[in-house]
Motif scaffolding. Structure first.
Motif, PDB file in Angstrom:
ATOM      1  N   PHE A 126       0.842  -1.193   0.000  1.00  0.00           N
ATOM      2  CA  PHE A 126       0.000   0.000   0.000  1.00  0.00           C
ATOM      3  C   PHE A 126       0.876   1.241   0.000  1.00  0.00           C
ATOM      4  O   PHE A 126       2.061   1.184   0.319  1.00  0.00           O
ATOM      5  CB  PHE A 126      -0.904   0.022   1.240  1.00  0.00           C
ATOM      6  N   ALA A 127       0.270   2.344  -0.362  1.00  0.00           N
ATOM      7  CA  ALA A 127       0.911   3.652  -0.259  1.00  0.00           C
ATOM      8  C   ALA A 127       0.153   4.445   0.790  1.00  0.00           C
ATOM      9  O   ALA A 127      -0.972   4.098   1.150  1.00  0.00           O
ATOM     10  CB  ALA A 127       0.858   4.376  -1.605  1.00  0.00           C
ATOM     11  N   ASN A 128       0.789   5.487   1.282  1.00  0.00           N
ATOM     12  CA  ASN A 128       0.090   6.399   2.186  1.00  0.00           C
ATOM     13  C   ASN A 128       0.522   7.815   1.864  1.00  0.00           C
ATOM     14  O   ASN A 128       1.420   8.032   1.071  1.00  0.00           O
ATOM     15  CB  ASN A 128       0.312   6.030   3.658  1.00  0.00           C
ATOM     16  N   GLY A 129      -0.168   8.759   2.458  1.00  0.00           N
ATOM     17  CA  GLY A 129       0.086  10.158   2.162  1.00  0.00           C
ATOM     18  C   GLY A 129      -0.936  10.707   1.202  1.00  0.00           C
ATOM     19  O   GLY A 129      -1.815   9.998   0.726  1.00  0.00           O
ATOM     20  N   GLU A 130      -0.817  11.980   0.937  1.00  0.00           N
ATOM     21  CA  GLU A 130      -1.786  12.669   0.096  1.00  0.00           C
ATOM     22  C   GLU A 130      -1.553  12.465  -1.388  1.00  0.00           C
ATOM     23  O   GLU A 130      -2.422  12.754  -2.201  1.00  0.00           O
ATOM     24  CB  GLU A 130      -1.763  14.168   0.425  1.00  0.00           C
ATOM     25  N   GLU A 131      -0.392  11.953  -1.774  1.00  0.00           N
ATOM     26  CA  GLU A 131      -0.058  11.736  -3.184  1.00  0.00           C
ATOM     27  C   GLU A 131      -0.249  10.270  -3.547  1.00  0.00           C
ATOM     28  O   GLU A 131      -0.202   9.394  -2.686  1.00  0.00           O
ATOM     29  CB  GLU A 131       1.388  12.160  -3.447  1.00  0.00           C
TER      30      GLU A 131
END
Length: 139
Positions: A128-133
């Motif tokens: 998974f990715a996280n953050g606003e981008e």
């Protein structure tokens, strides 16, 4: 006779048409991940439910957060008319991806639903990715 064979299997031509239609409407987590691994992403992956905070906590790498409620002809004009969109939501218990797919189809946009959503992605052990981008896929 079992319940499996009680109803006869469809003729091959009927089965072929059915499964071809399903594949024209759906994709799965493994195929999306394979495209990412091969740097062959020829679609826009859309995270279509939840708040910006929920998206920032966890989303699929490369996914753009665009809630189905915010999909308009004006917003979708940011992409060329032939862009293929792949939509996903939380998982099999969520119909947000279906709502998004319907909205995109009604806007005349090519769309496929990623079956399984976040739940399926997690079940496959994918990152998974996280953050606003959107982030990038890391195998």
């Amino acid at each position: 006779m079992s319940f499996v064979s009680e109803s006869p299997a469809a003729p091959s031509a009927v089965a072929a048409a059915h499964f071809a239609a399903r594949l024209s409407l759906e994709t799965d987590c493994a195929d999306v991940a394979a495209a990412m691994r091969a740097d062959a992403v020829d679609f826009v992956l859309l995270h279509v439910v939840g708040s910006p905070e929920a998206y920032a906590r966890r989303h699929l790498p490369g996914a753009v957060h665009l809630r189905h409620a915010d999909m308009t002809a004006e917003r979708m004009a940011a992409w060329s008319a032939d862009t293929l969109f792949v939509v996903y939501c939380a998982g099999p218990h969520c119909n947000g991806a279906d709502r998004a797919a319907l909205k995109l189809a009604r806007l005349g946009r090519p769309v496929k639903l990623m079956i399984g959503g976040i739940t399926g992605w997690e079940d496959e052990g994918l990152p998974f990715a996280n953050g606003e981008e959107p982030g990038a896929f890391a195998a």
